[in-house]
Design an enzyme around this catalytic site. Structure first.
Site, short mmCIF file in Angstrom:
data_model
loop_
_atom_site.label_atom_id
_atom_site.label_comp_id
_atom_site.label_asym_id
_atom_site.label_seq_id
_atom_site.Cartn_x
_atom_site.Cartn_y
_atom_site.Cartn_z
N GLY A 237 0.81 -1.21 0.00
CA GLY A 237 0.00 0.00 0.00
C GLY A 237 0.84 1.26 0.00
O GLY A 237 1.94 1.30 0.58
N ASP B 115 0.36 3.98 1.57
CA ASP B 115 0.56 4.50 2.92
C ASP B 115 1.72 3.80 3.63
O ASP B 115 2.49 4.43 4.36
CB ASP B 115 -0.73 4.36 3.75
CG ASP B 115 -1.27 2.93 3.76
OD1 ASP B 115 -0.97 2.15 2.83
OD2 ASP B 115 -2.01 2.59 4.70
#
Length: 240
Positions: A93, A95
């Protein structure tokens, strides 16, 4: 030099503004529409921008940012200050990439365990060779609270309350103790498990609730709720 860093998460859409290396402020976007982004661009006038998104956002936003700033979209093809020798690096991901970049920026050449508190809890381990080895993912606080409502017949949805007893005395305090203290003990347990394999490493805790959870942990950690923005800024600089 002004840099605009966007974090489009599953729960919230946020951005932070940097003047050179100094973070000036963070704000929440009420919607991720081209119009709202255009209004923000006219207000901030960024020289650079970077977007970390784990949602299906409107691609017109990328075009706007590219037209009016030196723009970078964080993805698996982004140049990073670390390598990712995992089986499927394209599945990491955005993030997780950002907070891992922050760890390498502040603690280069050291083992780092970065724990992100968001919709999910992510455990991200970067070794002293600056290699992202992986980690783990488990449900975050809001997900746990909602699941108790969604998968039972009578338990309600409650809001997190940090003033809770060890021994709950009603439904609300039983849930808050079970969920929040349970998360704290999970995090401590994961840190202890890493300690059995790696004798010396930094633990970085980030996310909106990181300062609250830091008080519940027995392990020594560095808590910084803005770590994702600092990682995004570092990545933006690395790619410009």
């Amino acid at each position: 030099m002004v840099t605009l860093c966007f974090d489009f998460g599953n729960t919230r859409l946020k951005y932070a503004v940097f003047n050179n290396r100094e973070m000036l402020y963070e704000k929440v976007l009420h919607e991720a529409s081209p119009q709202s982004i255009q209004e923000l661009l006219q207000s901030v006038h960024p020289d650079k921008s970077i977007l970390s998104s784990v949602i299906d956002h409107d691609k017109k936003i990328e075009a706007l940012l590219a037209e009016q700033s030196s723009f970078h979209l964080l993805s698996n093809t982004t140049r990073l200050p670390f390598t990712a020798p995992v089986s499927k690096p394209e599945t990491i991901g955005a993030d997780r990439l950002a907070i891992s970049a922050a760890a390498v920026e502040f603690f280069p050449g050291k083992h780092n365990l970065v724990i992100g508190l968001g919709t999910c809890i992510t455990y991200n381990f970067i070794n002293r060779q600056n290699q992202f080895l992986g980690g783990g993912i488990s449900p975050g606080m809001e997900m746990r609270l909602k699941s108790l409502r969604d998968y039972t017949a009578k338990l309600p949805l409650i809001k997190a309350d940090w003033n809770f007893p060890l021994i709950g005395y009603d439904t609300r305090t039983n849930i808050t103790s079970g969920v929040i203290l349970g998360m704290a003990k999970e995090i401590d347990g994961i840190i202890d498990a890493y300690s059995e394999r790696y004798s010396n490493f930094n633990v970085l805790l980030t996310g909106g609730d990181s300062l609250y959870f830091a008080q519940l942990l027995k392990n020594k950690i560095f808590a910084d709720p803005h770590l994702i923005y600092k990682g995004l800024y570092a990545i933006s600089e690395y790619n410009n």
